[in-house]
Design an enzyme around this catalytic site. Structure first.
Site, PDB file in Angstrom:
ATOM      1  N   LYS A   1       0.793  -1.217   0.000  1.00 22.22           N
ATOM      2  CA  LYS A   1       0.000   0.000   0.000  1.00 22.22           C
ATOM      3  C   LYS A   1       0.832   1.276   0.000  1.00 22.22           C
ATOM      4  O   LYS A   1       1.863   1.365   0.639  1.00 22.22           O
ATOM      5  CB  LYS A   1      -0.948   0.004   1.190  1.00 22.22           C
TER       6      LYS A   1
ATOM      7  N   GLY B   1     -15.181 -17.465   4.307  1.00 27.30           N
ATOM      8  CA  GLY B   1     -16.494 -16.880   4.001  1.00 27.30           C
ATOM      9  C   GLY B   1     -16.876 -16.958   2.548  1.00 27.30           C
ATOM     10  O   GLY B   1     -17.850 -17.609   2.182  1.00 27.30           O
ATOM     11  N   SER B   2     -16.117 -16.285   1.671  1.00 29.89           N
ATOM     12  CA  SER B   2     -16.542 -16.285   0.278  1.00 29.89           C
ATOM     13  C   SER B   2     -16.050 -17.539  -0.428  1.00 29.89           C
ATOM     14  O   SER B   2     -14.975 -18.051  -0.131  1.00 29.89           O
ATOM     15  CB  SER B   2     -16.057 -15.034  -0.452  1.00 29.89           C
TER      16      SER B   2
ATOM     17  N   GLU C   1     -21.255 -16.287   0.512  1.00 30.01           N
ATOM     18  CA  GLU C   1     -21.310 -14.858   0.169  1.00 30.01           C
ATOM     19  C   GLU C   1     -21.638 -14.558  -1.305  1.00 30.01           C
ATOM     20  O   GLU C   1     -21.153 -13.563  -1.850  1.00 30.01           O
ATOM     21  CB  GLU C   1     -20.004 -14.142   0.572  1.00 30.01           C
TER      22      GLU C   1
ATOM     23  N   ARG D   1      -7.059  -2.203 -11.764  1.00 30.05           N
ATOM     24  CA  ARG D   1      -8.112  -2.449 -10.774  1.00 30.05           C
ATOM     25  C   ARG D   1      -8.585  -1.164 -10.122  1.00 30.05           C
ATOM     26  O   ARG D   1      -7.777  -0.320  -9.756  1.00 30.05           O
ATOM     27  CB  ARG D   1      -7.606  -3.380  -9.667  1.00 30.05           C
TER      28      ARG D   1
ATOM     29  N   HIS E   1      -3.898 -16.261  -2.550  1.00 30.20           N
ATOM     30  CA  HIS E   1      -3.487 -15.285  -3.561  1.00 30.20           C
ATOM     31  C   HIS E   1      -2.855 -15.977  -4.755  1.00 30.20           C
ATOM     32  O   HIS E   1      -2.588 -15.349  -5.774  1.00 30.20           O
ATOM     33  CB  HIS E   1      -2.500 -14.283  -2.969  1.00 30.20           C
TER      34      HIS E   1
HETATM   35  N1  GLN Z   1     -15.327 -12.930   4.438  1.00 30.25           N
HETATM   36  C1  GLN Z   1     -14.566 -12.290   3.406  1.00 30.25           C
HETATM   37  C2  GLN Z   1     -14.300 -13.294   2.299  1.00 30.25           C
HETATM   38  O1  GLN Z   1     -14.202 -14.446   2.608  1.00 30.25           O
HETATM   39  C3  GLN Z   1     -13.248 -11.775   3.934  1.00 30.25           C
HETATM   40  C4  GLN Z   1     -12.473 -11.032   2.884  1.00 30.25           C
HETATM   41  C5  GLN Z   1     -11.198 -10.399   3.396  1.00 30.25           C
HETATM   42  O2  GLN Z   1     -10.803 -10.642   4.498  1.00 30.25           O
HETATM   43  N2  GLN Z   1     -10.540  -9.613   2.592  1.00 30.25           N
HETATM   44  O3  GLN Z   1     -14.158 -12.928   1.146  1.00 30.25           O
END
Ligand code: GLN
Ligand code: ZN
Length: 778
Positions: free
Chosen positions: A124, A444-445, A496, A527, A704
């Site tokens: 960043k 989550g996602s 999600e 982006r 990643h």
């Molecule tokens: N819950 C979100 C996901 O799983 C968390 C994303 C993140 O921490 N950048 O995408």
């Protein structure tokens, strides 16, 4: 001549300047052009054509607004720090063989990787949400001026002021590419190259150059200051016919102010939005000749300026220095704000009247200059619109919601947020949900497929109605739950699919936030993000995620973990109102998100995860300001969870590594389960968490990368983790959400993760991996 606001411009008097423009294009033209070039659908000439047109349009708009000093070389096809590395030929050896110096291929290989060659790292840019590529300085890195880019941009924009990233900031942002290489020790040879750059620019007709040293807004010790002094001795001596402006932003100069103002620069730019207090001392300290460039229009936020206040702020400078030695400018480059309000057809007109994006900031600059040159009724007339807008904003019922104020009483004070003791919670939660040792879960996602993006698009265009869209989401959740059950994960998620973005999704459903249609801001390369605008008191008109959690839990016997975005991350990735302190904004968000958590608890959610992805990156640039930020961020998290009962297991997720110095603060957040990114560090970063009292899920799958980790690798990571954290307190999960990955990668990776956890459960606690020495099953 009249400028675009219809104000007569006279030749002498105060000048206005812009330090840098947005560059992605009002309709993200650069993104489109880059992506088609990368796909091979466009030629280099076509890409350059788009870039040239964007620069020209931007310049024309600024000229029409009457801006006197226009930047050049502020544009970038990918990243301005990468450009700075290329400008001095700091190309890591691994690229030298395969790529032509000065070629687009070389630049994009450094940015995105090329064949087998890994790209530069990305991180960043100070405390913004822009990411730059980290230059690498190796033992053999040499420097030489490569002027093609700035010269071409100068030729396109005669009379413009080329922008260079200053040598000391450049080296501060770089990393040593081999043990023992400290970039700042390479200042002398770098300055040789910078002298060559200045020579070349002067020969091509530049009369002024802007040198950005944003590192001066961070912690400046005597060594860094000595390097700055050394660099200015050499740069100012390079060409007597070239005026150099030393430009600082993202904060004040603090204790370094007086020494900096003694440097041999023709102009000093000060950020007077973040650090208005430095103007008085600067006026006292500035020498007899130098100009001051006053950064009075906020380049980091979207609010219309209080022009009356700026007039009052600037007048002492005019009195002390005279109009000829004062310039007016935005506080920093306009890279960090969207292009123009003109593109917002759906914004509520009242809210819109309070805003200024990049284009509107140019008008403000013109109006401000005109007002300062005028007096009496003419000045009044120039300032009146801004005054009216500000008054309207102050009084608007849209901003202040008495109900939020009243309900804040329900939020426990920061020192009253203790939940039941962690060990007691752990016992209650263990008997509520029986989980094996090393429970497996995800963050989550799940993959955001083309089908999901397409359904969202069809909802927007009306091809799909709300009911049809919801049925689509339910089918996605059906499939997600089934897949996770088949994989054998212990704690499931709904995936999600309804969220375009973890912040935007909640912002669109909370009162007090507005979304833009085209408020794109570059994040890195091609982006962009569209940060929501937090303009008023926050509240949650109705439950947000509850419906989807309930649906998912109805499909399975296994626990489904609910996922919410935390207050600090909501704040960090939005444009924030400037009329309320961060503590108050954070408390309102804690109340609204806490309301959502309570609703989830009420309908039976046993586990609620709060994502604070931006926790670490919000740390202020100066050490002295960090404690205040951390206290606020930790308190707001605790306020979010304080009302939950002991049987509700609170998960906290954070990404990006290097939490070392923050381990104590994170422990104070007192989540029942903490999941953090760890896989790339091979668990090293668990060290500071050795004493972490609650449970912890260090990431064992680097999301990643498209690479699929083997069972063996994951087992070994778990074995190493057990060296620091006892098995009873470990969870098993990926580093972060899986939305950017494809199912083809995710399914085998999660399968390996589950197998590794099973094998590890059978191994001696703390002992070697059961499969050690065998070939990998993954
Ligand atoms: N819950 C979100 C996901 O799983 C968390 C994303 C993140 O921490 N950048 O995408
Ligand atoms: Zn994450």
């Amino acid at each position: 001549m009249r400028n675009i606001i219809g104000v007569e411009m006279d030749g002498d008097g105060i000048e206005t300047a812009v330090l840098g423009f947005p560059r992605i294009g009002p309709d993200r033209e650069l993104k489109t052009a880059l992506e088609s070039f990368w796909r091979g659908d466009a030629t280099a000439a076509e890409l350059e054509g788009v870039a040239t047109a964007l620069r020209r349009d931007q310049r024309d708009a600024a000229v029409a607004a009457g801006v006197d000093v226009l930047p050049s070389n502020d544009f970038s096809l990918y990243d301005h720090v990468l450009d700075a590395a290329l400008l001095v030929d700091a190309v890591p050896e691994r690229f030298a063989e395969d790529f032509e110096p000065g070629s687009l291929e070389l630049m994009f290989a450094m940015a995105r990787g090329g064949g087998e060659v890994a790209p530069l790292e990305m991180t960043k840019w100070f405390d913004t949400n822009y990411h730059y590529l980290v230059p690498e300085i190796g033992p053999r890195t040499g420097f030489a001026p490569r002027l093609a880019k700035p010269l071409a941009e100068l030729a396109d924009a005669p009379g413009s002021r080329p922008v260079l990233l200053g040598p000391v900031s450049f080296l501060s942002l770089a990393k040593g590419a081999a043990p023992g290489v400290r970039p700042l020790e390479r200042l002398e040879p770098l300055l040789d190259a910078y002298q060559g750059v200045l020579e070349g620019l002067a020969r091509a007709g530049a009369t002024e150059v802007q040198i950005d040293e944003p590192c001066l807004a961070g912690d400046v010790d005597v060594d860094l200051l000595a390097l700055i002094e050394r660099s200015w001795d050499r740069l100012a001596g390079a060409r007597s016919d070239l005026e150099l402006a030393l430009v600082t932003y993202f904060g004040g100069l603090g204790d370094a102010l007086e020494r900096v103002l003694r440097l041999p620069a023709a102009e000093f730019h000060l950020d007077l939005v973040r650090a208005p207090e430095q103007l008085g001392p600067a006026l006292a300290a500035v020498g007899d000749e130098a100009r001051l460039s006053l950064g009075v229009i906020d380049g980091r936020n979207v609010w219309r300026s209080d022009l009356d206040a700026i007039v009052r702020q600037v007048e002492p400078a005019l009195a002390r220095l005279g109009a000829g030695r004062v310039r007016l400018a935005p506080s920093c480059s306009l890279l960090h704000v969207p292009y123009s309000l003109e593109r917002e057809s759906r914004l509520d007109p009242e809210l819109r009247s309070w805003l200024a994006f990049a284009t509107e900031k140019l008008d403000e600059l013109a109006r401000l200059r005109a007002a300062l040159a005028a007096d009496g009724s003419e000045r009044e007339a120039l300032l009146a619109p801004s005054r009216r807008a500000l008054e309207g904003r102050r009084r608007s019922a849209r901003v202040t919601d008495p109900q939020t104020a009243a309900r804040l009483a329900e939020l426990p004070a920061p020192d009253r947020c203790d939940r039941a003791p962690a060990s007691e919670r752990a016992r209650i939660q263990a008997s509520r949900c029986e989980l094996p040792a090393l429970p497996t879960t995800t963050i989550g996602s799940l993959p955001q497929t083309a089908a999901i993006r397409d359904a969202r698009r069809r909802l927007l265009t009306g091809e799909l109605d709300r009911a049809g869209y919801e049925r689509f989401l339910e089918a996605e959740i059906d499939a997600a739950i089934l897949r996770q059950e088949q994989l054998g994960l212990d704690v499931l998620v709904h995936g999600e699919p309804e969220r375009n973005d973890m912040v935007q999704y909640f912002a669109e459903r909370l009162r007090g936030f507005a979304a833009t249609e085209a408020g794109w801001v570059q994040s890195y390369g091609s982006r962009c993000v569209r940060p929501p605008i937090l303009f008023g008191d926050v509240s949650r008109p109705e439950p947000i995620s509850v419906r989807w959690w309930r649906y998912a839990q109805g499909l399975t016997e296994r626990p489904v973990k609910a996922i919410l975005t935390g207050p600090t991350t909501m704040m960090q990735w939005s444009f924030l109102r400037d009329d309320l302190p961060a503590e108050a904004i954070g408390a309102q968000l804690a109340l609204a998100i806490g309301d959502e958590a309570l609703d989830l608890e009420r309908i039976g959610a046993a586990m609620i995860q709060i994502d604070e992805a931006a926790f670490r990156e919000g740390l202020p640039l100066r050490r002295s300001e960090r404690a205040g930020y951390l206290r606020r961020a930790v308190d707001n998290f605790r306020q979010t969870t304080a009302r939950l009962g002991p049987a509700t297991q609170v998960h906290l997720h954070m990404c990006y590594s290097e939490f070392g110095e923050l381990a104590e603060e994170i422990a104070r957040m007192d989540a029942d389960v903490l999941s953090i990114e760890a896989s790339r560090s091979g668990m090293d970063l668990l060290e500071p968490f050795a004493g972490y009292p609650n449970r912890i899920g260090p990431g064992v799958y680097d999301i990643h990368s498209p690479r699929i980790p083997s069972v063996r690798e994951i087992e070994e990571l778990l074995e190493r983790a057990e060296g620091t954290i006892p098995r009873e307190r470990l969870w098993v999960n990926p580093d972060c959400g899986l939305k950017t990955r494809r199912w083809e990668e995710v399914l085998p990776a999660l399968e390996n993760l589950v197998v590794a956890a099973h094998r590890r459960r059978e191994a001696e606690p703390g002992g070697p991996a059961a499969t050690r020495g065998r070939t990998s099953a993954g």
